[in-house]
Design an enzyme around this catalytic site. Structure first.
Site, PDB file in Angstrom:
ATOM      1  CB  ALA A 166      60.153 -10.374 -10.719  1.00 21.61           C
TER       2      ALA A 166
ATOM      3  CB  CYS B  29      48.006 -13.729  -4.651  1.00 26.98           C
ATOM      4  SG  CYS B  29      48.294 -13.597  -6.443  1.00 26.98           S
TER       5      CYS B  29
ATOM      6  CB  SER C 161      53.818 -15.029  -2.850  1.00 28.54           C
ATOM      7  OG  SER C 161      55.106 -14.795  -2.317  1.00 28.54           O
ATOM      8  CE  LYS C 162      58.182 -19.611  -8.814  1.00 26.04           C
ATOM      9  NZ  LYS C 162      59.243 -19.591  -9.835  1.00 26.04           N
ATOM     10  CB  ALA C 163      58.823 -14.941  -1.174  1.00 27.62           C
TER      11      ALA C 163
ATOM     12  CG  ASP D 181      53.121  -8.189  -7.870  1.00 31.61           C
ATOM     13  OD1 ASP D 181      53.453  -8.561  -9.004  1.00 31.61           O
ATOM     14  OD2 ASP D 181      52.277  -8.779  -7.185  1.00 31.61           O
TER      15      ASP D 181
ATOM     16  CG  ASN E  47      50.863  -9.016  -3.222  1.00 34.40           C
ATOM     17  OD1 ASN E  47      51.634  -9.426  -4.084  1.00 34.40           O
ATOM     18  ND2 ASN E  47      50.186  -9.837  -2.444  1.00 34.40           N
TER      19      ASN E  47
END
Length: 322
Positions: free
Chosen positions: A22, A133, A135-137, A202, A212
């Site tokens: 993304a 999941c 998630s980098k954030a 997402d 997500n």
């Protein structure tokens, strides 16, 4: 009207998925518009604006369903359109396009770091956090809290069927954070010892619903039942201007063999259908805050982000479509 070769090359790389992810897709699209303005042979503001629209249309049609791509184009062209409509000269318009693209790229590259800074402020010493999941954030928020000296533990769900939770568990553990790894179905059992839920997204809709990885909505619902705070960490380019209701987002169905191995499924009775949705929709009422690189907002303020960043309105026309 001529689209420069570098822009055509970037468009082709996005289309063939040589450029993927993304953030990378979004930054590449913004860079393409910057290059178009830099190398343009346009003699007037009219010509440059028409070239910009043409380049944006070309880029948009490479991967129109990837929300980060049109959002990058909207960010630049929304600002360019405002300048052009306001009577900007050729040089002024060129500056606005190039500067907006650079601004978007800079903001995108620094988004995860800023989200981590904002999010860590809402993590308290001694918190037990649950996440889902990879998630980098979201990981950034937890790692930043740990680096600030907060004694936290993280419960990581396995995230079937592709087990992205394993990536999250290892990444957090490598940072020194104590991790408890559990099966998805154990989320409710462990929620009673959880202080906060931190997850990524997402996509986020205009009404603040979060799309997500499947299982996110179940975790958020369970957290709501236990009065546990749910925090969503997401970059502003994940906000989805084309949606008003989360239920309108098309949920990707993936290969059933991810759930049941092919050799096993072929032996099953033929009247068993295996479904494998990749995402689910979490209603805004199950979310307490959304942490963006701009600020921390309640879900119902998602529409304000969309208006500010992309010029979104209820009667919406893309800036490059007029």
């Amino acid at each position: 009207m001529k689209i420069v070769k570098d822009v055509l090359d970037i468009a082709d790389k996005i289309k063939t998925m040589e450029i993927r992810g993304a953030g990378k897709i979004a930054r590449s699209a913004a860079l393409a518009l910057q290059i178009q303005a830099e190398k343009s042979k346009a003699q007037t503001a009219d010509e440059l604006w028409n070239e910009t629209k043409e380049a944006a249309r070309l880029l948009y049609h490479t991967r129109p369903t990837a929300v980060s791509l049109p959002n990058a184009l909207r960010y630049v062209t929304y600002r360019a359109k405002a300048a052009y409509s306001g009577g900007a000269s050729l040089e002024e318009l060129k500056f606005v396009i190039m500067n907006s693209a650079k601004e978007f790229i800079h903001n995108s590259e620094n988004a995860v770091k800023r989200i981590a800074e904002f999010g860590a402020k809402r993590i308290e010493d001694g918190d037990i956090i649950m996440t889902h999941c990879h998630s980098k954030a979201a990981i950034g928020v937890m790692k930043r809290a740990w680096e600030e000296g907060k004694d936290i533990k993280v419960i990581v769900t396995e995230t079937r069927p592709r087990y992205q939770g394993k990536l999250t568990a290892k990444e957090l553990a490598e940072a020194g954070i104590p991790v408890i790894y559990v099966v998805d179905g154990a989320a409710r059992h462990y929620m009673k010892m959880t202080d906060k839920v931190v997850m990524g997204a997402d996509s986020i809709t205009a009404n603040g619903a979060v799309i997500n990885k499947v299982g996110t909505a179940l975790l958020a619902l369970t957290a709501k039942e236990h009065r546990v705070w749910v925090m969503i960490a997401a970059e502003t380019y994940k906000f989805h201007p084309e949606t008003l209701l989360g239920q309108l987002v098309e949920i990707e169905e993936r290969d059933p063999y991810e759930v049941v191995p092919k050799e096993e499924l072929e032996k099953w009775p033929k009247n068993i259908v295996v479904k494998n949705p990749a995402f689910d929709v979490t209603p805004p009422e199950y979310i307490d805050v959304i942490i963006t690189e701009k600020s921390v907002i309640p879900p119902y303020a998602a529409i304000d982000i969309l208006k500010e960043e992309f010029g979104w309105a209820l009667k919406y026309t893309e800036p490059w479509e007029d």
